[in-house]
Every structure is written in structure tokens, then in C-alpha cells.
Design an enzyme around this catalytic site. Structure first.
Site, short mmCIF file in Angstrom:
data_model
loop_
_atom_site.label_atom_id
_atom_site.label_comp_id
_atom_site.label_asym_id
_atom_site.label_seq_id
_atom_site.Cartn_x
_atom_site.Cartn_y
_atom_site.Cartn_z
N SER A 106 0.69 -1.11 -0.05
CA SER A 106 -0.25 -0.02 0.01
C SER A 106 0.76 1.21 0.03
O SER A 106 0.33 2.27 -0.28
CB SER A 106 -0.97 -0.07 1.27
OG SER A 106 -0.10 0.38 2.40
N LYS A 152 1.23 4.58 6.96
CA LYS A 152 0.41 5.23 6.07
C LYS A 152 1.04 6.74 5.96
O LYS A 152 1.82 7.04 6.91
CB LYS A 152 -0.94 5.30 6.33
CG LYS A 152 -1.72 3.95 6.27
CD LYS A 152 -1.94 3.72 4.74
CE LYS A 152 -2.76 2.34 4.43
NZ LYS A 152 -1.93 1.16 4.62
#
Lengths: 149, 454
Positions: free
Chosen positions: A68, A105
Site C-alpha cells: 500500500s 500510511k
């Protein structure tokens, strides 16, 4: 004692015709020949830890799993250097704790709202629900990628 | 002036840093062989888990209350302790690391608001490491320790002490009345240096609180108890009697004992275990540069099992004090053979090196006899000097320790400690511990670092 004679049977196993082998103690030094011009510079070899770790007590390593964060240069298997002493700001790549799990993230803060953004269009961003608290565990300051060996 | 900084539920807190899902959950850390609880989260304390509570007596709480039990991960705790101690050192110029989770800091000469400084160090440790801790400040070490107890208790049990003293308690800032009021609400047993036995005696004599103890007159103290207790009382009055101990005194005895992973009934695994225990103790003996005058060995069955009970120990004096692993192991095995009896399910064995003394140069040692060996424990003298070589093994022991320090404990070992110590994925031998619930070496092992979902 500066040297140790290797046991006879070992020498035999290595090379029957070789003269007696000696193992030298590298701790002992011998003065001979031209002195090194670099001797007095006192230069120290580059130390990766010193370059990459700003707060040794607060720095931890973590293994990234997943794709991701691909567009941020973090691939599956990379080792992340995580500094807990750095105050997290918008735009930092962070380690957040979501429901008891570590998640990597990009932290985005805008108008008092928080978003954890993936760096890969295939992955959804994480927006904390109303009333949900997200702990920022640390800030990722570097990633180490080891090539296949 | 002193500060005492102490990690809250230290082992559990270290685990929670890397397993955030354990926040708010009752957690215990079990001793070396998963035998009993050696650290408890507040939630586990609330379930009634005591310090040292045997695991089999509390394991039902796993199913009923979601208790999580972990094997001790000392590599992790040691590293987190190093980090915490180095941040704690920012409090003041001198530091005495008192245990894995607490240290004294000498504050003499530090200017500015010390309470604020303590709060800043506390929050730095919390932010940088994720470890909660409490800090007590006092005019003496005993008062700093007491202040730490107040800081901790005020946080954990609201209402027990004034709320503003939670986390950081600075006794030096309080008025005399407030100071005395705190001491008056603190049980005398909580005072540093007052053990359970002395505590009971004191209560019997009407000395119930820390304030009562501080107000006892010195004549009564010296007459009725000991100089140590008198010193404690003086410290409570604010007279510093105990200095910072930068270089801790060498230990007077060194023990290595373990509960077995499973009961042991034969001699062979005992020989293996006792050899290993003695070797480990010998490493620590050499590290503090002492020699042992005698070796104590014991074996016993588990007091928690219904099976026939057996418990024996023996002290084997050495003709000459030594720090040689081979000699110490020889003495220990001699003792073991003399106390071993077949037919019992032995649960624990241990070795203690006693009658320690500073290691003298060999020349001086030659004439030394162990005159101090108590004859009451002389149960069989073991003289290795008569067993052949008297060659000094100092160099050999130094090499042994260096090799093991570089390539890992057990690389070189005494043969009776067995070649089959579990290394990596090998099956554990019979006596070695169970560590079924150990978390990874998050900060000490490259292949075990925490994983983050990216």
C-alpha cells in the site's frame, strides 16, 4: 605469544606438501615500511547508524508487509526506521495503531481532520470514524531495502 | 536530594509497546519456566493475581477473563531498560541503576524547578519509548523511594493520596504538615528497608505508619532493633545516610536455580542441569572478580504436586577458593550425587556459589586456607588440587568467557553440561525451561522485528 602452530593433522588435511602452517595473531602489529599518510587524519568510516538514527533511544526497526505504500518507495519486506521522538506532522509517513495493529500510511492533517493515506491507488485511505482515536506510534524516517541475496 | 524513577508494571509495559492490542487487557509475564507471575498489569492485579502467583492456579482466568500470559522476554526488557535508564539520566548528574526498572538520580547542584523537570523526563520516556513510569523526589533515598510509592499509588488507586501527587511526587515541596500527613497515611511496611518480618514486629509495638517510625527515638530503635532500622528512621526524618551507590558492592553469593520444564526423575539430566547452572554462576563470579569458597547444591520436588516430597541441599567446601568453572562444576556434581535419590519427580534444582571473596593473585592464594569455612556445613571436602594438575586456569577461563561472549552462551561449555543444549530449532532437553509464550526479540533480533501492515 604471537602465533599458534596448527595441529599436525589439520595441516595434513589441508595440504600434505605444504610447510608447517602458522596462524598469526592480528592483534600484534609490526612497524615496517612507509607510514600511512592518512594516519594522523583520524578519519572515521561512515557510520550508517549515526547517519540514519537521530534519537537512538527512541528509534525502532519494523518490517513492512504489503504494497500500500509502493508509491512512497516502501515495498513488501523493507525495513523501516521508526523514530518516536519526532513529532508527527502532516505529510509524514507514520506508524499508526489501528485496532491494535501497526499500520504504515502517510499522515494527512487538514482542518483538524486526520486521514491516513495509502501511497498506492489500489488501497483505500483510512479515515478515523467520529470519536475513534488513532495513536501515532512513530514517524518513519528511512527505509532500508535489501536486494535479493 | 534524590529522585527515584521506576517503570510501571515494567515487563508488561515493554510487551505492550510492541503489542498495542494488549492495552487495557489483563496481562501477566511468567517467570523463566512459565512457573509463576513475575509482572502484572493493573487489570491482572484487579483480577486478584498476586506477585509470584503460580501459573496453574490462575490459568483458568485465560478462559474466564481474557487473561493473557507471556513468557519472560528478558532480551526485550533489557534493551528497553537501557533506553529508559539513558533518558532517566537526564534528570540529574549522578545515577545509580538499582534494578532493571528503577534508578536513583542524585539531584545535587541541579537548578530550576525540579518537579517540572521530573514531569518532562517522565513524559519523554512515555513518548519516546511508550513506557509509563513514576518519579519520587525526596531529601534522602528512603524518602525518594517513599515518594515514588505515593506517586504510583495515587495514580493506580485514586483517593489513596492527593491526586496532584500522581506520577510525580516531590516531597521536598510540601509543607511540614502535608509531609507528615502523607507519612501518617503510609503503612510502615511500605518504607524501604522495612521487610515483612520487621514490619510485623513494628506494628506489634504500635509503630503502624511511616510517621510513627520517623518519630521513634533513636535509643528505642537501637535498643529494640538494629542500626539499619535506625538509619531508615533517620532517612525518613530527612537526614541522608545512604549515598548513591555508583559501583555496586560485589555480590556475597551468586545463585542460579531453575524450575524444570517437566519433572526430572533420573540423574543424567540433573548432572546436565547442575553443570549448566554452575557454569552460568561461574561467569558472573568471574565478572565481579571473586572466587567461591564453597558450592551449595539443592534439588526438590514441587510443593504444588501431590507426589512424594523430597528436598535436600548440601554445601561442598572447596580446599582453595576458585573461579574455575571445571572445579566448581566438579564440586557441584560431587554434592549432587550425595543428595540425589531416585524415585522422586524433581521439579527444581539450583546451585549457589557462597563464601565469596575477592580474587587474590595466585601467589597470595597459595597459602590461603579457607579457615572461615563453617564447620557446621562441612559435609565432605573436595580438594581438586590433589586431583592432578594445579595449573592456573585463569587464561582458560578468560578465553572461555570471551568465546561465549562473542559467539553466544554455550559455544564452549563443560562437557557434563551436555552437547545438546537447544540451539535455535532443536528440541529442548528435558530440564530446560518452557517458554511457550515468549514474544519475539523485537529490538534485539533482525529476523524478529515487529511487522507493520503497509
Amino acid at each position: 605469544m604471537n602465533s599458534i602452530q596448527a595441529p599436525a593433522d589439520l595441516i595434513g588435511a589441508l595440504d600434505r606438501h605444504a610447510p608447517a602452517a602458522w596462524l598469526f595473531d592480528l592483534g600484534a602489529s609490526v612497524q615496517a615500511g612507509f607510514p600511512s599518510p592518512a594516519q594522523d587524519l583520524g578519519a572515521k568510516r561512515i557510520d550508517l547508524t549515526a547517519e540514519l538514527v537521530r534519537h537512538p533511544q527512541a528509534t525502532f526497526l519494523m518490517r513492512a508487509r504489503g504494497d500500500s505504500m509502493r508509491d512512497a518507495g516502501i515495498f513488501d519486506g523493507d525495513v523501516l526506521i521508526v523514530d518516536r521522538a519526532v513529532e508527527p506532522h502532516s505529510g509524514h509517513v507514520v506508524i499508526a495503531v489501528i485496532e491494535g495493529d501497526f499500520v504504515c500510511k502517510t499522515l494527512l492533517l487538514r482542518a483538524g481532520r486526520m486521514k491516513l493515506k495509502a501511497a498506492n491507488p489500489c488501497f483505500p485511505d483510512i479515515v478515523p470514524r467520529e470519536g475513534q482515536t488513532v495513536e501515532i506510534w512513530g514517524v518513519v524516517t528511512a527505509a532500508i531495502k535489501q536486494m535479493p541475496r | 536530594m534524590f529522585a527515584l524513577l521506576d517503570g510501571n508494571n515494567f515487563y508488561v509495559s515493554c510487551e505492550r509497546v510492541f503489542r498495542p492490542s494488549l492495552q487495557g487487557v489483563p496481562v501477566v509475564v511468567l517467570s523463566n519456566n512459565d512457573g509463576c507471575a513475575i509482572a502484572r498489569s493493573n487489570e491482572a492485579k484487579a483480577l486478584g493475581v498476586r506477585m509470584g502467583h503460580p501459573w496453574f492456579q490462575i490459568r483458568h482466568l485465560e478462559a474466564s477473563d481474557g487473561l493473557v500470559a507471556l513468557s519472560a522476554n528478558f532480551a526485550l526488557y533489557g534493551d528497553m531498560s537501557d533506553r529508559m535508564m539513558s533518558l532517566a539520566a537526564g534528570l540529574g548528574p549522578t545515577q545509580e541503576v538499582y534494578s532493571i526498572d528503577e534508578c536513583f538520580i542524585g539531584l545535587d547542584g541541579v537548578r530550576g524547578d525540579l518537579t517540572a523537570r521530573a514531569h518532562a523526563v517522565r513524559s519523554r520516556i512515555l513518548n519516546w519509548l511508550g513506557l509509563p513510569c513514576c518519579i519520587g523526589l525526596g531529601a534522602t533515598k528512603t524518602l525518594a523511594k517513599l515518594a515514588n510509592h505515593i506517586a504510583k499509588t495515587a495514580e493506580r488507586k485514586p483517593g489513596s493520596y492527593p491526586a496532584e501527587l500522581a506520577q510525580v511526587c516531590d516531597l521536598t515541596r510540601l509543607s511540614e504538615d502535608a509531609h507528615d500527613a502523607l507519612l501518617a497515611t503510609t503503612d510502615v511496611g511500605e518504607v524501604w528497608g522495612v521487610g515483612p518480618r520487621i514490619g510485623a514486629q513494628l506494628r506489634e509495638a504500635g509503630v503502624r505508619t511511616a510517621l510513627d517510625l520517623a518519630r521513634l527515638d533513636t535509643a528505642t530503635l537501637r535498643g529494640g532493633w538494629s542500626v539499619t532500622l535506625e538509619r531508615t528512621a533517620r532517612e525518613l526524618q530527612g537526614l541522608s545516610c545512604i549515598d548513591l551507590d555508583h559501583a555496586p558492592q560485589p555480590r556475597q553469593q551468586i545463585a542460579c536455580t531453575r524450575s524444570f520444564g517437566q519433572p526430572v526423575t533420573t540423574l543424567a539430566p540433573l548432572i546436565e542441569a547442575v553443570s549448566e547452572f554452575t557454569s552460568r554462576a561461574a561467569v558472573r563470579l568471574r565478572a565481579q572478580d571473586s572466587a567461591a569458597g564453597a558450592v551449595l547444591v539443592f534439588v526438590r520436588t514441587s510443593p504444588f504436586r501431590k507426589s512424594p516430597q523430597y528436598s535436600r541441599s548440601v554445601v561442598v567446601p572447596l580446599a582453595h577458593p576458585t573461579q574455575n568453572t571445571a572445579r566448581l562444576v566438579g564440586a557441584a556434581l560431587h554434592g549432587l550425587r550425595s543428595i540425589y535419590q531416585s524415585g522422586y519427580a524433581l521439579a527444581k534444582a539450583g546451585v549457589m556459589l557462597v563464601q565469596l571473596q575477592a580474587c587474590l593473585p595466585r601467589d597470595a592464594q597459595a597459602g590461603t586456607t579457607v579457615g572461615s569455612v563453617a564447620t557446621s556445613v562441612r559435609q565432605g571436602e573436595f580438594d581438586f588440587e590433589s586431583l592432578g594438575s594445579t595449573r592456573d586456569a585463569g587464561h582458560l577461563m578468560k578465553a572461555l568467557d570471551e568465546v561465549n561472549a562473542r559467539w553466544g552462551r554455550g559455544t564452549l561449555k563443560i562437557a557434563s553440561a551436555q552437547a545438546q543444549m537447544p540451539r535455535h530449532d532443536e528440541v529442548a532437553t528435558q530440564w530446560t525451561g518452557k517458554q511457550e509464550r515468549r514474544t519475539p526479540g523485537y529490538t534485539t533480533c533482525w529476523s524478529e522485528m515487529p511487522v507493520v501492515r503497509a
